[in-house]
Design a protein around this motif. Structure first.
Motif, short mmCIF file in Angstrom:
data_model
loop_
_atom_site.label_atom_id
_atom_site.label_comp_id
_atom_site.label_asym_id
_atom_site.label_seq_id
_atom_site.Cartn_x
_atom_site.Cartn_y
_atom_site.Cartn_z
N CYS A 27 0.84 -1.20 0.00
CA CYS A 27 0.00 0.00 0.00
C CYS A 27 0.88 1.26 0.00
CB CYS A 27 -0.92 0.01 1.22
SG CYS A 27 -1.91 1.51 1.30
N ILE A 29 -0.04 4.19 0.62
CA ILE A 29 -0.50 5.17 1.61
C ILE A 29 0.07 4.84 2.99
CG2 ILE A 29 -2.53 6.16 2.78
CD1 ILE A 29 -2.55 6.93 -0.15
N CYS A 30 -0.07 3.57 3.43
CA CYS A 30 0.30 3.22 4.80
C CYS A 30 1.48 2.25 4.87
CB CYS A 30 -0.90 2.65 5.54
SG CYS A 30 -1.38 1.00 4.99
N CYS A 69 -6.65 -1.98 0.55
CA CYS A 69 -5.69 -2.18 1.63
C CYS A 69 -6.45 -2.47 2.92
CB CYS A 69 -4.82 -0.93 1.79
SG CYS A 69 -3.83 -0.98 3.30
N CYS A 72 -5.72 0.68 5.72
CA CYS A 72 -6.19 2.07 5.60
C CYS A 72 -7.38 2.24 4.67
CB CYS A 72 -5.04 2.98 5.16
SG CYS A 72 -4.55 2.74 3.44
ZN ZN Z 1 -2.96 1.14 3.30
#
Ligand code: ZN
Length: 233
Positions: A27, A29-30, A69, A72
């Protein structure tokens, strides 16, 4: 009759069944690594609905063409989890503030994944045409999930977003105007707004740029306006 199991009567000769495989995604983002399922092969032998919802014989591939994901809630295609993903600070904030809090720990449905992917696409300032496509896929997933209320919600949202795309200069390729105008009509028809459907079906002929290759769209619009059918062919 145990020896006849699994029954594969629906499998057309030479056709591929929908098969899945596990893939590991990262992921952006996280930074979490998680496992998802992706489509290895599928078929289109289940026919095509008049809103272009193509059906496979056997298991439907649609919910597995999008990934979410598990930490998140960020969602998208495999590409959205690759180095090519367009991840801004603003997108990260949106995901943490709006997707992460609503994340469910149980199995996520296809429509939920597409809904989240549509939000991500909007936050990435993707073209309405692309966002509309994800919303349409969410509606298609709802058909299999048996959730008619959510189906109508996504169809309405998709119709409005396709309308928006058609209203923007260069929002949609010139050669796609007729088919998307038809699709907006068909979406309103399936929502139950016959009046709006008729308005859009009647606009199709004005959007034709090649009468030979696009005659089928004019015919389909007339058919769905006057004597609607559920399936093409
Ligand atoms: Zn994520």
């Amino acid at each position: 009759m145990a020896q006849n199991f699994p029954i594969q009567l629906a499998r057309p000769e030479g056709g591929d069944m929908t098969t899945l495989q596990h893939i590991d995604l990262h992921c952006p983002i996280c930074d979490t690594q998680f496992r998802s399922q992706a489509v290895v092969s599928t078929n289109s032998f289940g026919g095509k609905r008049t809103d272009f919802h193509e059906r496979a014989a056997g298991m439907q591939p649609l919910p597995f063409l999008v990934h979410m994901c598990s930490r998140c809630g960020y969602s998208g295609s495999e590409r959205d989890f690759s180095d090519e993903a367009d991840v801004s600070q603003l997108l990260k904030e949106h995901v943490w503030n709006e997707l992460a809090p609503t994340l469910v720990t149980s199995a996520v449905s296809g429509s939920e994944k597409y809904e989240a992917a549509a939000k991500v696409a909007e936050w990435q300032a993707m073209e309405p045409r692309h966002v509309a496509d994800l919303l349409l896929r969410a509606a298609w997933c709802c058909v299999d999930e048996g959730d008619t209320e959510a189906e109508r919600y996504f169809r309405r949202h998709a119709a409005r977003t396709f309308e928006q795309a058609l209203g923007i200069y260069d929002g949609v390729g010139r050669d796609e105007h007729a088919v998307l105008t038809y699709l907006v009509g068909e979406l309103w028809r399936r929502i139950g707004d016959v009046k709006a459907a008729k308005v859009w079906f009647n606009k199709v002929s004005e959007e034709i740029i090649d009468s030979q290759s696009q005659q089928w769209i004019v015919d389909a619009a007339r058919q769905q306006r006057d004597c609607p059918r559920e399936w093409f062919g």
